[in-house]
Design a protein around this motif. Structure first.
Motif: not given
Length: 371
Positions: A40-52, A67-74
């Motif tokens: 993933l480091l080599a890709r444009d992550a704008h608009g990506l959402v990572v859920l946990g 520009g990715a949105t990352i929801f933290p683990s809980a």
């Protein structure tokens, strides 16, 4: 751009191999610390959402920078809010033998749901909403190409009684006809119907009913009630079928109703309103209502509301009330239900029968006609 939920590393690998953009992807509860995540480091992550999930610090920093949105683990949550699959009942009761019911994820999730200190915590509210969305999504995946019948009934029905055995044999018959048997996932008639549906061998079902009778109710001890169920699962039930026969849809809103251990799959929700709507809406092969009290009456009229306002060509599922004396006498629901149905599309699909055998025959005959 449409969104796509990615629930496994294999799915993510396929996306990366195809060179698809990451914008619009929702990575749900993935371990991204390995080589697939590193790509993933080599890709444009704008608009990506990572859920946990699990990320390396380097990957998390790089994705945020792009520009990715990352929801933290809980880690403080007793359940994984980002999980992409339904529960096995044994997951909810993990730790039962060692720490008692209070130590199980199920009991801890109820305590978390009721904690007054978290009532106005926006992050916790968000986590619970994401969890329930994930449950709904996983449930939709399970129900693809399945005919589902609901069995509703009182949580106070005790093991060892004729009413419990009737509900179990009803579930067994309906599942044997190829239907997925869905209940509210709790004790009483719900436990019995899930047990009967999951147990494909009639002789094993009879043994299970005899063994369960030793602990009739979850009151006063959920511990003894659940441990007996674990023993029955181990001694009477075969390995879970490749295609689930039995589904439980309980809620942590009702902490006094522990989930039963006999559903093949469990979709448990924090929101009771969402859970009730989801359960009733997905019973496309019909709903059987066994004798019950206030909660069961509420469910009847939720179903009736759907049927009442349905268009003429909707192809309505049958609603079958079991127990003529109960529904016309001690809990007189049938009379107003009849009055509401008169002259509407729902009138021919609303039934009152005397026994669970009558209900099973009615529904299985409809299944045969549909084929």
């Amino acid at each position: 751009m449409p969104t796509t939920e990615i629930e496994t590393l294999d799915q993510l690998e396929e996306v990366l191999r195809a060179g698809r953009p990451l914008h619009g992807l929702r990575l749900q509860d993935l371990d991204l610390t390995g080589p697939v995540g590193a790509r993933l480091l080599a890709r444009d992550a704008h608009g990506l959402v990572v859920l946990g999930g699990v990320l390396t610090p380097e990957l998390e920093h790089a994705l945020r920078e792009q520009g990715a949105t990352i929801f933290p683990s809980a880690p403080s949550a007793p359940v994984d809010p980002y999980r992409s699959r339904l529960y096995a009942p044994t997951e909810l009761y993990a730790g039962l033998h060692d720490g008692g019911y209070a130590a199980t994820p199920d009991a801890q999730a109820y305590a978390w749901a009721q904690d007054p200190g978290l009532r106005h915590d926006a992050f916790v509210t968000l986590l619970r909403a994401i969890h329930d969305h994930s449950m709904s999504d996983a449930l939709d995946e399970l129900l693809v190409a399945r005919r589902t019948v609901g069995v509703m009934g009182g949580h106070a029905v005790e093991r060892g009684t004729p009413a419990f055995a009737d509900a179990a044999h009803l579930g067994h018959t309906l599942a044997g006809a190829g239907l997925l048997v869905a209940t509210g996932g709790g004790p009483g008639a719900m436990e019995a119907a899930n047990l009967g549906a999951s147990c494909s061998d009639p002789a094993a079902l009879d043994r299970a009913l005899d063994l369960l009778a030793a602990v009739p109710s979850f009151r006063p001890s959920v511990q003894a009630w659940a441990e007996t169920a674990v023993q029955v699962r181990d001694s009477c039930l075969t390995e879970p079928a490749a295609t689930p026969r039995s589904l439980g849809v309980p809620t942590w809103f009702y902490g006094h109703e522990p989930p039963n251990l006999f559903a093949d799959a469990v979709a448990k929700f924090f929101s009771n309103a969402l859970r009730e709507d989801i359960l009733l809406a997905r019973c496309d092969a019909g709903i059987v209502v066994l004798p019950g009290a206030a909660g069961t009456v509420q469910e009847i009229f939720q179903i009736v509301t759907r049927l009442y306002y349905a268009p003429e060509d909707a192809g309505l599922p049958p609603l079958v009330l079991v127990g003529r004396d109960h529904w016309t006498g001690s809990t007189p629901v049938w009379q107003p239900l009849q009055a509401m149905a008169r002259g509407r599309a729902m009138e021919p699909v609303v039934h009152l029968v005397d026994t669970v055998t009558d209900a099973a025959e009615l529904l299985t005959a409809q299944v045969s006609r549909a084929r």
